[in-house]
Design a protein around this motif. Structure first.
Motif, PDB file in Angstrom:
ATOM      1  N   HIS A  40      -2.334  -6.943 -12.346  1.00 39.80           N
ATOM      2  CA  HIS A  40      -2.465  -8.281 -11.762  1.00 39.80           C
ATOM      3  C   HIS A  40      -3.686  -8.955 -12.356  1.00 39.80           C
ATOM      4  CE1 HIS A  40      -1.962 -11.590  -9.050  1.00 39.80           C
ATOM      5  NE2 HIS A  40      -3.112 -11.373  -8.448  1.00 39.80           N
ATOM      6  N   GLY A  41      -3.471  -9.986 -13.189  1.00 42.65           N
ATOM      7  CA  GLY A  41      -4.588 -10.616 -13.862  1.00 42.65           C
ATOM      8  C   GLY A  41      -5.345  -9.585 -14.678  1.00 42.65           C
ATOM      9  N   ALA A  42      -6.637  -9.445 -14.432  1.00 34.57           N
ATOM     10  CA  ALA A  42      -7.445  -8.456 -15.145  1.00 34.57           C
ATOM     11  C   ALA A  42      -7.392  -7.076 -14.497  1.00 34.57           C
ATOM     12  CB  ALA A  42      -8.903  -8.939 -15.210  1.00 34.57           C
ATOM     13  N   LEU A  43      -6.774  -6.973 -13.338  1.00 30.03           N
ATOM     14  CA  LEU A  43      -6.725  -5.697 -12.608  1.00 30.03           C
ATOM     15  C   LEU A  43      -5.751  -4.719 -13.246  1.00 30.03           C
ATOM     16  CD1 LEU A  43      -7.432  -4.011 -10.001  1.00 30.03           C
ATOM     17  CD2 LEU A  43      -5.354  -5.010  -9.024  1.00 30.03           C
ATOM     18  N   ARG A  44      -6.185  -3.476 -13.388  1.00 28.27           N
ATOM     19  CA  ARG A  44      -5.327  -2.370 -13.795  1.00 28.27           C
ATOM     20  C   ARG A  44      -5.589  -1.230 -12.810  1.00 28.27           C
ATOM     21  NH1 ARG A  44      -4.213  -6.187 -16.137  1.00 28.27           N
ATOM     22  NH2 ARG A  44      -3.715  -6.525 -18.338  1.00 28.27           N
ATOM     23  N   GLN A  45      -4.580  -0.876 -12.031  1.00 24.61           N
ATOM     24  CA  GLN A  45      -4.754   0.094 -10.952  1.00 24.61           C
ATOM     25  C   GLN A  45      -3.777   1.251 -11.128  1.00 24.61           C
ATOM     26  OE1 GLN A  45      -5.611  -1.547  -6.991  1.00 24.61           O
ATOM     27  NE2 GLN A  45      -3.942  -0.276  -6.186  1.00 24.61           N
ATOM     28  N   THR A  46      -4.273   2.484 -11.051  1.00 30.52           N
ATOM     29  CA  THR A  46      -3.443   3.673 -11.259  1.00 30.52           C
ATOM     30  C   THR A  46      -2.737   4.071  -9.962  1.00 30.52           C
ATOM     31  OG1 THR A  46      -5.179   5.238 -10.663  1.00 30.52           O
ATOM     32  CG2 THR A  46      -5.089   4.493 -12.988  1.00 30.52           C
ATOM     33  N   TRP A  47      -1.818   5.040 -10.112  1.00 27.23           N
ATOM     34  CA  TRP A  47      -1.143   5.555  -8.923  1.00 27.23           C
ATOM     35  C   TRP A  47      -2.105   6.332  -8.044  1.00 27.23           C
ATOM     36  CZ3 TRP A  47       2.887   3.730  -6.718  1.00 27.23           C
ATOM     37  CH2 TRP A  47       3.854   3.054  -7.483  1.00 27.23           C
ATOM     38  N   GLY A  67      -0.932   1.541  15.571  1.00 27.91           N
ATOM     39  CA  GLY A  67      -0.266   2.795  15.246  1.00 27.91           C
ATOM     40  C   GLY A  67       1.225   2.724  15.428  1.00 27.91           C
ATOM     41  N   LYS A  68       1.805   3.779  15.971  1.00 27.91           N
ATOM     42  CA  LYS A  68       3.256   3.953  16.042  1.00 27.91           C
ATOM     43  C   LYS A  68       3.950   2.732  16.649  1.00 27.91           C
ATOM     44  CE  LYS A  68       7.192   6.266  15.969  1.00 27.91           C
ATOM     45  NZ  LYS A  68       7.429   7.447  16.807  1.00 27.91           N
ATOM     46  N   ASN A  69       4.876   2.168  15.862  1.00 33.14           N
ATOM     47  CA  ASN A  69       5.750   1.069  16.281  1.00 33.14           C
ATOM     48  C   ASN A  69       5.030  -0.256  16.542  1.00 33.14           C
ATOM     49  OD1 ASN A  69       8.145   2.497  16.050  1.00 33.14           O
ATOM     50  ND2 ASN A  69       8.052   3.257  18.154  1.00 33.14           N
ATOM     51  N   ASP A  70       3.758  -0.360  16.140  1.00 32.86           N
ATOM     52  CA  ASP A  70       3.098  -1.669  16.188  1.00 32.86           C
ATOM     53  C   ASP A  70       3.494  -2.466  14.939  1.00 32.86           C
ATOM     54  OD1 ASP A  70       1.728  -1.230  18.574  1.00 32.86           O
ATOM     55  OD2 ASP A  70       0.035  -0.297  17.550  1.00 32.86           O
ATOM     56  N   THR A  71       3.630  -3.771  15.101  1.00 30.89           N
ATOM     57  CA  THR A  71       4.021  -4.636  13.985  1.00 30.89           C
ATOM     58  C   THR A  71       2.789  -5.189  13.276  1.00 30.89           C
ATOM     59  OG1 THR A  71       6.043  -5.282  15.144  1.00 30.89           O
ATOM     60  CG2 THR A  71       5.338  -6.677  13.318  1.00 30.89           C
ATOM     61  N   VAL A  72       2.773  -5.057  11.970  1.00 30.05           N
ATOM     62  CA  VAL A  72       1.747  -5.667  11.130  1.00 30.05           C
ATOM     63  C   VAL A  72       2.439  -6.688  10.231  1.00 30.05           C
ATOM     64  CG1 VAL A  72       0.008  -5.319   9.346  1.00 30.05           C
ATOM     65  CG2 VAL A  72       0.278  -3.621  11.175  1.00 30.05           C
ATOM     66  N   ALA A  73       2.146  -7.960  10.435  1.00 27.13           N
ATOM     67  CA  ALA A  73       2.742  -9.016   9.632  1.00 27.13           C
ATOM     68  C   ALA A  73       1.878  -9.276   8.400  1.00 27.13           C
ATOM     69  CB  ALA A  73       2.876 -10.298  10.449  1.00 27.13           C
ATOM     70  N   VAL A  74       2.516  -9.686   7.323  1.00 26.72           N
ATOM     71  CA  VAL A  74       1.796 -10.097   6.119  1.00 26.72           C
ATOM     72  C   VAL A  74       2.424 -11.382   5.606  1.00 26.72           C
ATOM     73  CG1 VAL A  74       1.178  -7.724   5.500  1.00 26.72           C
ATOM     74  CG2 VAL A  74       3.228  -8.737   4.516  1.00 26.72           C
ATOM     75  N   MET A  75       1.589 -12.274   5.117  1.00 25.07           N
ATOM     76  CA  MET A  75       2.058 -13.488   4.457  1.00 25.07           C
ATOM     77  C   MET A  75       1.370 -13.519   3.094  1.00 25.07           C
ATOM     78  SD  MET A  75       2.446 -17.293   6.071  1.00 25.07           S
ATOM     79  CE  MET A  75       3.604 -18.471   5.346  1.00 25.07           C
ATOM     80  N   LEU A  76       2.028 -12.877   2.143  1.00 27.51           N
ATOM     81  CA  LEU A  76       1.425 -12.612   0.842  1.00 27.51           C
ATOM     82  C   LEU A  76       2.406 -12.914  -0.276  1.00 27.51           C
ATOM     83  CD1 LEU A  76       0.004  -9.074   1.733  1.00 27.51           C
ATOM     84  CD2 LEU A  76      -1.360 -11.157   1.488  1.00 27.51           C
ATOM     85  N   PRO A  77       1.901 -13.371  -1.420  1.00 28.06           N
ATOM     86  CA  PRO A  77       2.751 -13.477  -2.605  1.00 28.06           C
ATOM     87  C   PRO A  77       2.873 -12.091  -3.246  1.00 28.06           C
ATOM     88  CG  PRO A  77       0.550 -14.207  -3.149  1.00 28.06           C
ATOM     89  CD  PRO A  77       0.528 -13.827  -1.685  1.00 28.06           C
ATOM     90  N   ASN A  78       3.420 -12.035  -4.438  1.00 27.23           N
ATOM     91  CA  ASN A  78       3.582 -10.743  -5.127  1.00 27.23           C
ATOM     92  C   ASN A  78       2.261 -10.327  -5.774  1.00 27.23           C
ATOM     93  OD1 ASN A  78       6.253 -10.689  -4.388  1.00 27.23           O
ATOM     94  ND2 ASN A  78       7.025 -11.432  -6.343  1.00 27.23           N
ATOM     95  N   THR A  79       1.375  -9.797  -4.954  1.00 30.83           N
ATOM     96  CA  THR A  79       0.040  -9.388  -5.372  1.00 30.83           C
ATOM     97  C   THR A  79      -0.205  -7.939  -4.950  1.00 30.83           C
ATOM     98  OG1 THR A  79      -0.808 -10.331  -3.312  1.00 30.83           O
ATOM     99  CG2 THR A  79      -0.940 -11.717  -5.297  1.00 30.83           C
ATOM    100  N   PRO A  80      -1.267  -7.298  -5.436  1.00 30.55           N
ATOM    101  CA  PRO A  80      -1.521  -5.898  -5.077  1.00 30.55           C
ATOM    102  C   PRO A  80      -1.552  -5.614  -3.579  1.00 30.55           C
ATOM    103  CG  PRO A  80      -2.852  -6.484  -6.967  1.00 30.55           C
ATOM    104  CD  PRO A  80      -2.186  -7.755  -6.513  1.00 30.55           C
ATOM    105  N   PRO A  81      -2.172  -6.464  -2.729  1.00 39.47           N
ATOM    106  CA  PRO A  81      -2.131  -6.161  -1.297  1.00 39.47           C
ATOM    107  C   PRO A  81      -0.712  -6.068  -0.740  1.00 39.47           C
ATOM    108  CG  PRO A  81      -3.846  -7.768  -1.733  1.00 39.47           C
ATOM    109  CD  PRO A  81      -3.064  -7.612  -3.009  1.00 39.47           C
ATOM    110  N   MET A  82       0.219  -6.836  -1.319  1.00 40.78           N
ATOM    111  CA  MET A  82       1.603  -6.773  -0.851  1.00 40.78           C
ATOM    112  C   MET A  82       2.227  -5.426  -1.216  1.00 40.78           C
ATOM    113  SD  MET A  82       3.978  -8.318   0.819  1.00 40.78           S
ATOM    114  CE  MET A  82       5.238  -9.606   0.853  1.00 40.78           C
ATOM    115  N   VAL A  83       1.957  -4.931  -2.421  1.00 39.98           N
ATOM    116  CA  VAL A  83       2.442  -3.602  -2.797  1.00 39.98           C
ATOM    117  C   VAL A  83       1.860  -2.553  -1.858  1.00 39.98           C
ATOM    118  CG1 VAL A  83       2.544  -1.858  -4.620  1.00 39.98           C
ATOM    119  CG2 VAL A  83       2.682  -4.289  -5.228  1.00 39.98           C
ATOM    120  N   GLU A  84       0.561  -2.631  -1.624  1.00 39.39           N
ATOM    121  CA  GLU A  84      -0.119  -1.644  -0.795  1.00 39.39           C
ATOM    122  C   GLU A  84       0.350  -1.685   0.653  1.00 39.39           C
ATOM    123  OE1 GLU A  84      -4.154  -1.799  -3.574  1.00 39.39           O
ATOM    124  OE2 GLU A  84      -4.162  -2.754  -1.601  1.00 39.39           O
TER     125      GLU A  84
END
Length: 547
Positions: A40-47, A67-84
């Motif tokens: 992503h841009g200048a970022l290079r991140q390994t597995w 924790g268990k069964n709690d909902t975490v919403a994200v509003m993100l484009p296709n960026t590293p935080p979205m993969v993570e």
């Protein structure tokens, strides 16, 4: 008396583990820790780095009581935080709700409330929409808001309690996460338009996500270390499960904030892209791009298209680019693609028109889906495989949703008779391939995104000059389909097309605003029901307007 194969052969931790795509991440990090995972841009991140960061995210979430069964919403484009997020959130036992970044604040607020989100991670670009959505929430429970900054986008005003990197720093990179206790546990929540104004929450399981991710590998014969370009939004059916597919292959996630021809071709050249997915509009963008942008693009790139059948011009254009196009079909309720138009070698000798006809079919079931058939919607009997008799496409098996969140009536109706009812009307050919002929739901698919015609109609009816309104799909060369509004005005009303569009823009996301407005008396049955089939005929000749 029990049979010998049923005695003294217990299921235990040594011979059985819940299926979960989280296992894919762990394996890639252990086997290929130094292989490239994210660009992503200048970022290079390994597995190895990605695994550690996902564990930090999971740990930080748990330390904040999620924790268990709690909902975490994200509003993100296709960026590293979205993969993570696709790994870190379920590693905490929580459920990921990836929100469509094109939605209006009212709809986002509904999703946050309906999904009972405990936290939301929001990209700097979408903070203005999220700020309005947070103000519109009906829930009074506190919501942890995390700001995801991005050097590619640039700075923005802070909205949340802390930044994404600061939040990760609170977590343990060696966090001892665990597989779900049951593979039927929820991993993700995705909202779909449906045929009513409020979207329905589609719940995915760890099992289904695993099996569709593996089906993606098999449909494409996807090799190890494939280089995948993120033109498909990860908020759309969790990117058709490809975040988990890439982890299974220790591939490369080439992130892309915006879908633009130059950025796509540059990424293909710079990173040696081997695969990408998208709605027809994405492929059309590349086919119709200026010739100079296409120079030096690697040959043999595999492309996947869904949302509408690829026309002959697209197939021909992709062939000229040297791309290999695969047509798939599915819905949010079946984890994205669940059928594929498998191509046969003998098709290569046919002219482009005949190849387009064959490739336009929705095809046959994915490897790990149990069954897909065209059935009579009343009797559930299979229709004749004659390419003429219409029925409804129905799915059953491993990659159908758990159901609709907090909507038992809709869930029961969707699974009536032991099949998932797609609502799409189709025929089945003698070779078993399925072909959609019409949609029983009044859903408009524009640029791969679903638009509820009822939602748009509800907005139109709020205009003081509108007596009656109906919205249908209008064919569009770029978007596939766009909304076309047919409006019957009240006596002496003076509203113009521009007035109607301006009104819609106040209440709808941009892609839901009608691109054509036609005034006149609406055709109705003797009981006063609007005849939408007549309007669909007229929509083909309605002129688009600038919105």
């Amino acid at each position: 008396m029990t049979h010998m194969y049923e005695r003294d052969l217990p299921q235990n931790a040594a011979n059985h583990a819940p299926l979960s795509p989280l296992s894919f991440l762990q394996r890639s990090a252990e086997v290929h820790p130094n292989r490239l995972a994210i660009v992503h841009g200048a970022l290079r991140q390994t597995w190895g780095d990605t695994y550690r960061r996902c564990r930090q995210l999971a740990s930080a979430l748990q330390r904040h009581g999620i924790g268990k069964n709690d909902t975490v919403a994200v509003m993100l484009p296709n960026t590293p935080p979205m993969v993570e997020a696709h790994f870190g959130v379920p590693m905490a036992g929580a459920v990921l709700n990836a929100i469509n970044t094109r939605l209006d604040p009212e709809t986002v607020a509904f999703m946050l409330d309906h999904g009972e989100a405990k936290a939301v991670i929001v990209d700097v670009e979408f903070m203005p929409v999220m700020k309005k959505a947070l103000a519109l929430r009906k829930a009074t429970t506190p919501l942890l808001v995390i700001d995801a900054e991005d050097a590619v986008h640039g700075p923005g005003d802070a909205l949340g309690n802390q930044s994404y990197e600061a939040f990760l720093a609170q977590g343990d990179a060696a966090f001892e996460w665990a597989l779900p206790g049951d593979e039927w546990d929820a991993i993700a929540l995705n909202y779909t338009s449906g045929t009513t104004g409020n979207p329905k929450g589609v719940v995915y399981s760890h099992r289904g996500a695993t099996l569709n991710a593996l089906s993606n590998v098999m449909e494409w014969d996807m090799p190890k270390h494939a280089v995948y370009l993120w033109t498909l939004p990860m908020f759309h059916c969790n990117g058709w499960c490809f975040p988990w597919t890439l982890a299974a292959r220790a591939g490369v996630n080439v992130c892309l904030r915006r879908v633009e021809a130059k950025a796509i071709f540059d990424a293909m050249r710079d990173h040696g892209v081997t695969h990408y997915c998208g709605a027809p509009i994405v492929h059309g963008l590349l086919v119709n791009a200026p010739t100079d942008l296409k120079a030096g693009v690697p040959a043999g790139i595999k492309a996947m298209v869904a949302g509408a059948a690829p026309p002959a011009s697209m197939i021909e254009g992709m062939e000229h680019l040297g791309f290999d196009l695969t047509h798939v079909y599915g819905l949010t309720e079946v984890y994205g693609p669940a059928t594929v138009c498998v191509k046969h070698p003998e098709w290569d000798t046919l002219d482009v028109g005949e190849r387009a006809r064959l490739n336009a079919r929705q095809g046959v079931r994915y490897h790990l889906e149990r069954d897909v058939q065209v059935l009579d919607p009343e009797t559930l009997a299979p229709v004749p495989w004659d390419g003429e008799t219409m029925g409804e496409i129905m799915f059953r098996g491993n990659i159908a949703m758990k159901g609709y969140l907090k909507n038992p009536e809709a869930t029961q109706a969707a699974f009536k008779g032991g099949w998932f009812h797609s609502g799409d009307l189709a025929v089945q050919y003698p070779d078993g391939y399925i072909k959609i002929k019409d949609r029983s739901k009044d859903i408009i698919i524009s640029g791969g995104e679903n638009i509820s015609s009822i939602e748009v109609e509800d907005v139109l009816y709020r205009h003081p000059d509108v007596l009656a309104a109906a919205v249908v799909a209008k064919p569009d060369a770029r978007w596939g389909e766009t909304p076309c509004a047919f409006i019957e005005l009240k006596a002496n009303a003076t509203a113009t097309a521009e007035d109607i569009v301006a009104h819609c823009k106040k209440h709808l996301a941009g892609f839901k605003v009608p691109r054509a407005v036609v005034f006149g008396e609406l055709p109705k049955t003797s009981t006063g029901k609007i005849q939408k089939f007549e309007l669909r005929k007229a929509a083909g000749s309605a002129a688009a307007i600038d919105v």
